[in-house]
Scaffold this motif. Structure first.
Motif, mmCIF file in Angstrom:
data_model
loop_
_atom_site.group_PDB
_atom_site.id
_atom_site.type_symbol
_atom_site.label_atom_id
_atom_site.label_comp_id
_atom_site.label_asym_id
_atom_site.label_seq_id
_atom_site.Cartn_x
_atom_site.Cartn_y
_atom_site.Cartn_z
ATOM 1 N N TYR A 1 1.410 -1.314 0.199
ATOM 2 C CA TYR A 1 0.350 -0.479 0.031
ATOM 3 C C TYR A 1 0.633 1.080 0.010
ATOM 4 C CZ TYR A 1 1.204 -0.358 5.611
ATOM 5 O OH TYR A 1 1.658 0.149 5.914
ATOM 6 N N MET A 2 0.381 2.543 -0.497
ATOM 7 C CA MET A 2 0.880 3.590 -0.817
ATOM 8 C C MET A 2 0.336 4.791 0.108
ATOM 9 S SD MET A 2 1.521 6.011 -3.853
ATOM 10 C CE MET A 2 2.336 4.929 -4.431
ATOM 11 N N THR A 3 0.961 5.583 1.330
ATOM 12 C CA THR A 3 0.206 6.437 1.564
ATOM 13 C C THR A 3 1.007 8.376 1.271
ATOM 14 O OG1 THR A 3 0.087 5.426 3.865
ATOM 15 C CG2 THR A 3 0.316 7.828 4.054
ATOM 16 N N THR A 4 0.171 8.828 0.795
ATOM 17 C CA THR A 4 0.931 10.224 0.674
ATOM 18 C C THR A 4 0.327 11.243 1.369
ATOM 19 O OG1 THR A 4 -1.371 10.666 -1.188
ATOM 20 C CG2 THR A 4 0.787 9.358 -1.545
ATOM 21 N N VAL A 5 0.966 12.240 1.620
ATOM 22 C CA VAL A 5 1.157 13.367 2.279
ATOM 23 C C VAL A 5 1.557 14.327 1.598
ATOM 24 C CG1 VAL A 5 1.254 14.484 4.971
ATOM 25 C CG2 VAL A 5 1.398 12.185 4.642
ATOM 26 N N SER A 6 0.286 15.553 1.099
ATOM 27 C CA SER A 6 0.175 16.402 0.441
ATOM 28 C C SER A 6 0.068 17.808 0.770
ATOM 29 C CB SER A 6 0.215 16.422 -1.204
ATOM 30 O OG SER A 6 -1.693 16.222 -0.721
ATOM 31 N N ALA A 7 0.233 19.287 0.286
ATOM 32 C CA ALA A 7 -0.736 20.723 0.538
ATOM 33 C C ALA A 7 -2.148 20.308 1.235
ATOM 34 C CB ALA A 7 0.123 21.930 0.077
ATOM 35 N N SER A 8 -2.922 18.975 -0.023
ATOM 36 C CA SER A 8 -3.845 19.125 -0.371
ATOM 37 C C SER A 8 -4.871 17.630 0.850
ATOM 38 C CB SER A 8 -4.610 18.648 -1.433
ATOM 39 O OG SER A 8 -4.269 17.300 -1.901
ATOM 40 N N LYS A 9 -4.574 16.813 0.911
ATOM 41 C CA LYS A 9 -4.547 16.066 1.947
ATOM 42 C C LYS A 9 -3.744 15.413 2.113
ATOM 43 C CE LYS A 9 -7.894 13.707 -1.540
ATOM 44 N NZ LYS A 9 -9.009 13.924 -1.627
#
Length: 968
Positions: A851-859
């Motif tokens: 699985y992958m987790t992303t943390v961006s400025a949007s969410k």
């Protein structure tokens, strides 16, 4: 007020003869209507009787016979010779030049042309230099005859170069050639300037045939093509309403309907009885009719747009938008990939204007539309729009001259085409007169089509500008247009009140905890008022509350019932709903933090962590705090308690991660690109970027002395560079190799993390791009095995948000900021910290899941666990791009790859949700699966089959319940 209308076609078809036009014959061209006064052909060899005598090639040296063949009279059905193209590229072209004796005179230039068989387009114009006796291209036409289009040019020069738009005449719509002869005509209108004129044919595809070239002196007459449109409009206004019934209502110093209507009818009769064969002055009657018509509409129709945002909300500043946009009440759309509002060259004196086009990018723009949907009252409506069609200088090309498109207006199903002449002035291209007998929802708008840039679809651009929308209305009945709009605003307020009442009911019935009593109290007060206003009669409301000339806004007390509705049925419930959501967001943020902590606890990534007990206690404490706060109501003290609980839980998460023993983590790669540790092998020119652990091989790489499309640390030729310490992704790949003894196998876990700065890049100019075209400017990363087969990865086009492949199943649209990477904020601005997305990837070989987790400025987003597509050990990581635009790049940083030691996968029988506990939640999950309420493909059948019969049944659910009750 004198106005010109535009004409659509550059082509006039006539009967074939050895002369294009005889004396006194009338000819229509894009520049107007002309009458031949001398049939003498100024082109000394227009019939090619002397082969190609008098015609020259681009360079003045190449023999025309290299690409043209003389076809003798009789073979082509004409009485003259013709030239037939052998086919060629941009280096082939022939022209005829002459200098008119009368610098103030008019000349008609015509020729016959046809293709060998299939219908193909011929376009105008391309820009040329004039150098003595030769003509050369200002910008070379790429790849020969681009799109197989021949080019036809008629232009003048006062010196050695062509520099002014006024020098170009052949700027009409593209010619659609077929195997039938057609006569094409253009005209020159002398302005007192001595010019040498050139008629040029270039990029002729095989089989195109040219004959009967004529240059004849003429006189310009009034262009009577506008007469029909003006008469139709005037008659429509005359006949749309029984004006005599209102004669007595409009008899005052400034309005006399009886006299004005008689004047309109008189001018219609004059135009119908006027001959337009006597020169320009003959058009005065049409001009007078238009002025009378405009004045009549202004007096006896009302401006529907005066109280709506249709006009005033057109863009006040230059914008560049693609796709679908809303301006005020207008919705503007374009063909896929085309532009709306492309102001690459600002003209602020002409704003507010909508520009449909593509200054910087070429190819035919297809159909552009602007639409408004309104509920209109019974009456007669006049819908009109001013437009201007042109092509101009862009960032890359020289002046392309004027071009012609097609403008249509529609009002529901009634569509009218414009009569368009070539002009640089805004003009009312057309109109629609429409009568409504009852109130109905109506679509009105404009369609712009055939917007063609002319020659090179890579660098050319064109546009279609529209301005000044007019919707005039003569309403049936006794009320004025602004009274109808006044009631519309009242109805909108009542509708807003009802919508917020229903929203509040949903909140109260939902899974919320704080503020329900306060929201219910507000609802009890507001809903009766909403019901009262819903029962109001619209006509009665208008009669009793409408006051002419005062503000009609909801927040102004002078607006009468509108303000009353807003105050009693909208304002408070709107505020209460907002507050309710805000205070409950505080509480639900703790619930979200608890769920995230539970997910962390389940990860086998921390299988060897020693702090499990402490972390479980921290989660239990947070759950207890949440339960206690749900039983209370909102207060600042309780809100502070939520913040404190989240802080403690986050600290517990970090503490739990830190208990993973060092021996369980093997660092495979650690490259932060900050030391600028670039090593170049001078012999092979291979480049590696070293990190604290391992290195990345980059190809191609640039230190800005080479290919600016290549990978690079930082950006810019000047020192210091922008964004030093971050890898700017070029057109190529950066590869990190993993030694065989470091590769992840068995039940262990592959863990990778990095920062990615996603720019928009640029997209294809195709009107209907295919998947392959959309990903032609894609960026992504891969994990590869020893055979360079993909284990997992993803690749996509940020411009189109088009996925090529995504093995993790994540919503990639949440992984980048679409506003970053336009032409105005490139490279260093893209690499600002707030624009990055942090990727964290777990590939669990023990479970066969990832699985992958992303943390961006949007969410923040975590993808679901999915199977590993290829369970081979990962031997390489690569970051890659196939985009070549140097100004809109993606960036990469902080790569870390680890091997995490994890033991065999041990599943607790009955622990369906994987939280290492047996609870009623596990039993419910089995029931839902059995009843097909939630048939998750990832459902852990082996764990849920407690009785071991190979089936998932209610017996398994009952067994789990008993295990829970027994405290197992």
């Amino acid at each position: 007020m004198k106005k010109r209308l535009l004409f659509l076609s550059a082509v006039a078809l006539t009967a074939l003869s050895c002369f294009a036009f005889g004396a006194e014959e009338k000819v229509y061209t894009p520049q107007g209507r002309f009458q031949i006064i001398d049939e003498t052909n100024i082109c000394t060899n227009g019939t090619f009787a002397e082969n190609t005598e008098g015609w020259a090639t681009f360079d003045g040296e190449t023999d025309i016979s290299n690409f043209m063949t003389v076809n003798s009279a009789g073979d082509n059905g004409l009485e003259v010779n013709s030239l037939v193209s052998k086919g060629g590229n941009s280096t082939y072209g022939m022209y005829y030049k002459w200098t008119p004796e009368n610098v103030n005179g008019c000349y008609v230039v015509s020729f016959k042309i046809k293709a060998a068989s299939a219908t193909i387009p011929a376009t105008t114009t391309h820009t040329y230099y004039v150098q003595g006796d030769s003509v050369v291209e200002h910008n070379s036409i790429k790849a020969g005859a681009v799109f197989g289009r021949p080019y036809v040019n008629l232009f003048g020069s006062t010196g050695d170069t062509v520099t002014s738009v006024s020098d170009f005449v052949s700027a009409g719509a593209p010619l659609m050639l077929s195997d039938e002869w057609q006569t094409v005509s253009y005209s020159i209108v002398g302005d007192g300037t001595e010019r040498t004129w050139y008629l040029l044919f270039s990029c002729l595809t095989s089989g195109i045939e040219i004959a009967d070239v004529q240059i004849q002196e003429a006189v310009q007459g009034y262009d009577d093509r506008v007469v029909g449109k003006v008469l139709d409009m005037a008659k429509s206004i005359r006949d749309c309403y029984d004006w005599s019934s209102d004669f007595s209502k409009f008899t005052s110093d400034d309005k006399n309907l009886s006299e004005d209507f008689a004047g309109l009818c008189e001018n219609i009769d004059i135009v119908e009885g006027t001959s337009f064969d006597d020169g320009v002055d003959a058009g005065e009657s049409v001009t007078e009719l238009k002025e009378v018509l405009d004045e009549f509409i202004g007096k006896y129709f009302e401006d529907y747009f005066v109280n709506c945002s249709a006009h005033t909300n057109w863009p006040k500043d230059p914008t560049k938008v693609r796709g679908t946009m809303t301006w005020g009440d207008w919705v503007a759309t374009s063909d896929p990939g085309r532009g709306i509002g492309h102001y690459w060259n600002e003209k602020p004196e002409q704003l507010p204007t909508l520009v449909f086009g593509n200054y910087g990018y070429g190819s035919a723009l297809g159909t552009q539309t602007m639409t408004m949907t309104k509920v209109l009252s019974p009456g007669v409506y006049v819908w009109a729009l001013d437009g201007m069609r042109f092509s101009q200088y862009t960032s890359w090309t020289a002046n392309q001259g004027l071009k012609i498109g097609q403008l249509q207006l529609f009002f529901d199903n009634d569509t009218t085409e414009a009569v368009l002449l070539n002009t640089t002035n805004y003009d009312k291209g057309t109109y629609v007169v429409f009568k409504l007998d009852e109130e109905k929802e109506v679509n009105l708008g404009a369609i712009m089509s055939n917007i063609d840039p002319g020659y090179d679809a890579v660098t050319a651009g064109g546009s279609f500008e529209v301005i000044n929308p007019i919707l005039a209305v003569k309403l049936s009945g006794e009320f004025k247009a602004d009274q109808i709009l006044y009631w519309t605003k009242i109805a909108e307020q009542v509708k807003t009140g009802r919508s917020n009442v229903e929203t509040a009911k949903g909140y109260i019935a939902g899974d919320y905890f704080w503020g329900k009593n306060e929201l219910q109290a507000c609802l009890d007060t507001i809903e009766p008022n909403v019901v009262k206003y819903e029962a109001l009669d619209s006509v009665e409301t208008i009669r009793n509350t409408y006051v002419e000339g005062i503000s009609k806004t909801a927040t102004d007390p002078a607006s009468g019932v509108i303000f009353e509705v807003y105050t009693n049925a909208v304002k408070d419930i709107l505020a209460a709903n907002r507050k309710f959501v805000a205070v409950n967001d505080t509480l639900t943020s703790l619930a979200t933090a608890i769920e995230n902590a539970k997910l962390l606890r389940k990860q086998r990534l921390y299988d060897a962590a020693t702090g499990k007990t402490e972390f479980d206690n921290a989660i239990s404490t947070a759950e207890g705090t949440l339960a206690d706060l749900k039983a209370t109501d909102y207060s600042e003290e309780n809100a502070d308690a939520v913040v404190a609980a989240i802080k403690l839980l986050n600290e517990a998460c970090d503490a739990y991660k830190a208990t993973l023993p060092e021996e369980a983590v093997a660092v495979i790669a650690d490259i932060d690109f900050s030391d600028n540790n670039v090593v170049k092998d001078e012999a092979t020119e291979e480049v590696t970027i070293n990190g604290a652990k391992n290195s990345m091989a980059v190809s191609p790489y640039s230190d800005f002395s080479g290919d600016v499309s290549a990978f690079e640390l930082g950006f810019g030729a000047a020192e210091p560079k922008d964004s030093v310490g971050i890898l700017r992704i070029g057109n190529g790949s950066g590869v990190v190799s993993i030694a065989e003894d470091e590769q992840v196998t068995g039940t262990n876990i592959f863990h990778a993390s990095f920062d990615f700065y996603f720019a928009r890049l640029t997209g294809t100019n195709s009107p209907n791009p295919t998947h392959a075209e959309k990903i032609a400017a894609a960026v992504g990363f891969d994990f590869l095995d020893a055979n360079e087969e993909r284990v997992a990865g993803f690749n996509y086009s940020p411009y189109w948000v088009e996925v090529d492949y995504d093995d993790f199943g994540i919503d990639v649209a949440s992984s980048y900021l679409p506003s970053i990477g336009s032409s105005g904020n490139d490279n260093a601005k893209i690499a600002e910290s707030g624009n990055k997305t942090h990727f964290d990837i777990v590939i669990d070989y023990g479970k066969g899941k990832m699985y992958m987790t992303t943390v961006s400025a949007s969410k923040t987003q975590t993808s679901s666990e999915v199977a590993i597509p290829n369970d081979s050990p990962i031997a390489k990581f690569q970051i890659k791009s196939n985009h070549t635009n140097t100004g809109r790049r993606c960036w990469f940083d902080n790569l870390k790859i680890e091997k995490i030691t994890a033991g065999p996968v041990v599943s607790l029988a009955g622990d369906v949700n994987g939280d290492n506990k047996i609870t009623m939640a596990d039993a419910n999950a089995v029931v839902n699966y059995y009843l097909a309420i939630d048939k998750d493909s990832n459902f852990p059948v082996e764990v849920a089959d407690v009785n071991g019969d190979g089936l998932i049944t209610m017996a398994d659910a009952n067994a789990i319940v008993n295990m829970f009750l027994a405290g197992e």
